[in-house]
Design a protein around this motif. Structure first.
Motif, PDB file in Angstrom:
ATOM      1  N   TYR A   1       0.839  -1.202   0.000  1.00  0.00           N
ATOM      2  CA  TYR A   1       0.000   0.000   0.000  1.00  0.00           C
ATOM      3  C   TYR A   1       0.875   1.254   0.000  1.00  0.00           C
ATOM      4  O   TYR A   1       0.626   2.207  -0.748  1.00  0.00           O
ATOM      5  CB  TYR A   1      -0.919  -0.010   1.222  1.00  0.00           C
ATOM      6  CG  TYR A   1      -1.842   1.189   1.291  1.00  0.00           C
ATOM      7  CD1 TYR A   1      -3.116   1.124   0.734  1.00  0.00           C
ATOM      8  CD2 TYR A   1      -1.446   2.380   1.901  1.00  0.00           C
ATOM      9  CE1 TYR A   1      -3.966   2.223   0.786  1.00  0.00           C
ATOM     10  CE2 TYR A   1      -2.281   3.471   1.956  1.00  0.00           C
ATOM     11  CZ  TYR A   1      -3.544   3.386   1.389  1.00  0.00           C
ATOM     12  OH  TYR A   1      -4.371   4.484   1.427  1.00  0.00           O
ATOM     13  N   ASN A   2       1.896   1.259   0.852  1.00  0.00           N
ATOM     14  CA  ASN A   2       2.804   2.406   0.902  1.00  0.00           C
ATOM     15  C   ASN A   2       3.491   2.626  -0.439  1.00  0.00           C
ATOM     16  O   ASN A   2       3.648   3.769  -0.900  1.00  0.00           O
ATOM     17  CB  ASN A   2       3.862   2.191   1.993  1.00  0.00           C
ATOM     18  CG  ASN A   2       3.329   2.483   3.380  1.00  0.00           C
ATOM     19  OD1 ASN A   2       2.331   3.180   3.549  1.00  0.00           O
ATOM     20  ND2 ASN A   2       3.988   1.948   4.400  1.00  0.00           N
ATOM     21  N   ILE A   3       3.921   1.539  -1.073  1.00  0.00           N
ATOM     22  CA  ILE A   3       4.597   1.664  -2.366  1.00  0.00           C
ATOM     23  C   ILE A   3       3.643   2.204  -3.423  1.00  0.00           C
ATOM     24  O   ILE A   3       3.993   3.103  -4.205  1.00  0.00           O
ATOM     25  CB  ILE A   3       5.168   0.294  -2.801  1.00  0.00           C
ATOM     26  CG1 ILE A   3       6.296  -0.135  -1.853  1.00  0.00           C
ATOM     27  CG2 ILE A   3       5.667   0.339  -4.241  1.00  0.00           C
ATOM     28  CD1 ILE A   3       6.783  -1.549  -2.090  1.00  0.00           C
ATOM     29  N   GLU A   4       2.427   1.694  -3.436  1.00  0.00           N
ATOM     30  CA  GLU A   4       1.453   2.083  -4.471  1.00  0.00           C
ATOM     31  C   GLU A   4       1.007   3.529  -4.304  1.00  0.00           C
ATOM     32  O   GLU A   4       0.828   4.249  -5.293  1.00  0.00           O
ATOM     33  CB  GLU A   4       0.258   1.145  -4.409  1.00  0.00           C
ATOM     34  CG  GLU A   4      -0.872   1.492  -5.364  1.00  0.00           C
ATOM     35  CD  GLU A   4      -0.493   1.314  -6.825  1.00  0.00           C
ATOM     36  OE1 GLU A   4      -1.111   1.965  -7.688  1.00  0.00           O
ATOM     37  OE2 GLU A   4       0.458   0.549  -7.123  1.00  0.00           O
ATOM     38  N   HIS A   5       0.822   3.968  -3.059  1.00  0.00           N
ATOM     39  CA  HIS A   5       0.249   5.292  -2.809  1.00  0.00           C
ATOM     40  C   HIS A   5       1.275   6.337  -2.380  1.00  0.00           C
ATOM     41  O   HIS A   5       0.910   7.485  -2.086  1.00  0.00           O
ATOM     42  CB  HIS A   5      -0.860   5.195  -1.750  1.00  0.00           C
ATOM     43  CG  HIS A   5      -2.037   4.376  -2.177  1.00  0.00           C
ATOM     44  ND1 HIS A   5      -2.085   3.006  -2.004  1.00  0.00           N
ATOM     45  CD2 HIS A   5      -3.196   4.726  -2.786  1.00  0.00           C
ATOM     46  CE1 HIS A   5      -3.238   2.541  -2.471  1.00  0.00           C
ATOM     47  NE2 HIS A   5      -3.938   3.570  -2.956  1.00  0.00           N
ATOM     48  N   GLY A   6       2.526   5.952  -2.302  1.00  0.00           N
ATOM     49  CA  GLY A   6       3.565   6.912  -1.925  1.00  0.00           C
ATOM     50  C   GLY A   6       3.462   7.351  -0.490  1.00  0.00           C
ATOM     51  O   GLY A   6       3.948   8.437  -0.130  1.00  0.00           O
ATOM     52  N   THR A   7       2.869   6.516   0.363  1.00  0.00           N
ATOM     53  CA  THR A   7       2.729   6.855   1.783  1.00  0.00           C
ATOM     54  C   THR A   7       3.833   6.172   2.580  1.00  0.00           C
ATOM     55  O   THR A   7       4.582   5.366   2.051  1.00  0.00           O
ATOM     56  CB  THR A   7       1.345   6.413   2.306  1.00  0.00           C
ATOM     57  OG1 THR A   7       1.172   5.014   2.026  1.00  0.00           O
ATOM     58  CG2 THR A   7       0.251   7.204   1.614  1.00  0.00           C
ATOM     59  N   MET A   8       3.886   6.507   3.865  1.00  0.00           N
ATOM     60  CA  MET A   8       4.876   5.888   4.740  1.00  0.00           C
ATOM     61  C   MET A   8       4.241   5.549   6.090  1.00  0.00           C
ATOM     62  O   MET A   8       4.659   6.009   7.135  1.00  0.00           O
ATOM     63  CB  MET A   8       6.073   6.809   4.934  1.00  0.00           C
ATOM     64  CG  MET A   8       7.042   6.816   3.774  1.00  0.00           C
ATOM     65  SD  MET A   8       7.833   5.199   3.470  1.00  0.00           S
ATOM     66  CE  MET A   8       8.889   5.082   4.916  1.00  0.00           C
ATOM     67  N   HIS A   9       3.166   4.753   6.030  1.00  0.00           N
ATOM     68  CA  HIS A   9       2.549   4.313   7.269  1.00  0.00           C
ATOM     69  C   HIS A   9       3.515   3.422   8.035  1.00  0.00           C
ATOM     70  O   HIS A   9       3.991   2.422   7.503  1.00  0.00           O
ATOM     71  CB  HIS A   9       1.255   3.540   6.968  1.00  0.00           C
ATOM     72  CG  HIS A   9       0.169   4.379   6.370  1.00  0.00           C
ATOM     73  ND1 HIS A   9      -0.516   5.323   7.097  1.00  0.00           N
ATOM     74  CD2 HIS A   9      -0.330   4.427   5.109  1.00  0.00           C
ATOM     75  CE1 HIS A   9      -1.417   5.916   6.305  1.00  0.00           C
ATOM     76  NE2 HIS A   9      -1.320   5.381   5.102  1.00  0.00           N
ATOM     77  N   LYS A  10       3.777   3.777   9.271  1.00  0.00           N
ATOM     78  CA  LYS A  10       4.721   3.018  10.089  1.00  0.00           C
ATOM     79  C   LYS A  10       4.055   1.960  10.942  1.00  0.00           C
ATOM     80  O   LYS A  10       4.717   1.037  11.415  1.00  0.00           O
ATOM     81  CB  LYS A  10       5.509   3.982  10.993  1.00  0.00           C
ATOM     82  CG  LYS A  10       6.391   4.973  10.221  1.00  0.00           C
ATOM     83  CD  LYS A  10       7.506   4.246   9.507  1.00  0.00           C
ATOM     84  CE  LYS A  10       8.491   5.219   8.859  1.00  0.00           C
ATOM     85  NZ  LYS A  10       9.592   4.499   8.150  1.00  0.00           N
ATOM     86  N   TRP A  11       2.755   2.120  11.163  1.00  0.00           N
ATOM     87  CA  TRP A  11       2.055   1.140  12.004  1.00  0.00           C
ATOM     88  C   TRP A  11       0.799   0.655  11.288  1.00  0.00           C
ATOM     89  O   TRP A  11       0.316   1.260  10.377  1.00  0.00           O
ATOM     90  CB  TRP A  11       1.653   1.757  13.361  1.00  0.00           C
ATOM     91  CG  TRP A  11       2.836   2.195  14.166  1.00  0.00           C
ATOM     92  CD1 TRP A  11       3.303   3.476  14.322  1.00  0.00           C
ATOM     93  CD2 TRP A  11       3.734   1.355  14.915  1.00  0.00           C
ATOM     94  NE1 TRP A  11       4.413   3.500  15.134  1.00  0.00           N
ATOM     95  CE2 TRP A  11       4.712   2.202  15.515  1.00  0.00           C
ATOM     96  CE3 TRP A  11       3.815   0.001  15.137  1.00  0.00           C
ATOM     97  CZ2 TRP A  11       5.733   1.706  16.298  1.00  0.00           C
ATOM     98  CZ3 TRP A  11       4.825  -0.483  15.945  1.00  0.00           C
ATOM     99  CH2 TRP A  11       5.772   0.368  16.505  1.00  0.00           C
TER     100      TRP A  11
END
Length: 229
Positions: free
Chosen positions: A219-229
């Motif tokens: 998900y982080n890779i696809e959306h450019g996010t950096m959710h840590k938890w």
């Protein structure tokens, strides 16, 4: 990259816990439900054997120096899966044995498992070497983009120690199992049970957690996010 180490870890954990429970019943002289255990070992063993062989021969883990995972995850899974399938076939074919006195059936089972104990010990030796390898080369660090595990990716020694310790505990159980059967020291089987209970529990929880962390990573890779938890 298509991987399925979540299901492999989850099934390996369930398989270790299941075999530990089965072995505990054997050494305590309890009556064995051969059909029920045969079904359990068949399900877990078939999954591990199929996915382990596929990982071993196709190397789906690729790129970024992660190729070692094909060896460390795939090959032990294939070996363990084959052992569980053997247990399933034996228990199913000898159903009538377990309808008789529990003591006779249980002692016959341990005697029948003695030859295959050689391979259990060999697989345990391989797991012990893999445990050393994880720590020696500090393998297993999660990428920063992966939730939870990625928070510690800058400290590769942490995950290396975790994976090395986990592989090592399972290896200890396998070696104790082989030694117990081939030196006629059944008291060692209790320690093998405990090793597999610990290792199986951690594998199970680790595999379950990876369903979350790996989906979060994609998900982080696809959306450019950096959710840590």
């Amino acid at each position: 990259m298509v991987v399925y180490n979540e299901l492999v870890a989850l099934t390996a954990g369930a398989g270790l816990l299941g075999f530990a429970a089965f072995l505990a019943q054997l050494i305590k002289g309890r009556r064995i439900d051969s059909e029920g255990w045969a079904g359990f070992f068949a399900v877990a063993g078939t999954l591990l054997l199929a996915l382990g062989i596929h990982t071993t021969v196709t190397w789906p883990f690729g790129g970024g120096g992660f190729e070692y995972a094909n060896i460390a995850f795939g090959q032990p899974a294939a070996g363990f899966g084959a052992l569980l399938v053997f247990a399933a076939v034996y228990l199913w074919r000898h159903r009538s044995l377990y309808a008789g006195p529990a003591e006779d059936a249980n002692s016959a089972t341990l005697a029948a498992f003695k030859p295959v104990g050689i391979f259990v010990g060999a697989l345990g030796l391989a797991m012990a070497v893999l445990a050393i390898t994880f720590v020696r080369f500090q393998l297993g660090a999660a990428p920063a983009v992966e939730p939870i595990s990625g928070r510690f990716g800058h400290l590769p020694i942490l995950e290396a120690l975790f994976l090395g310790g986990l592989w090592g505990v399972v290896a200890l159980g396998a070696l104790l199992f082989a030694i117990a059967l081939w030196t006629d020291r059944p008291q060692l089987l209790r320690w093998a049970v405990w090793a597999w209970v610990i290792g199986g529990t951690v594998f199970l929880l680790f595999g379950a957690m990876n369903f979350y962390t790996h989906i979060g990573m994609y998900y982080n890779i696809e959306h450019g996010t950096m959710h840590k938890w």
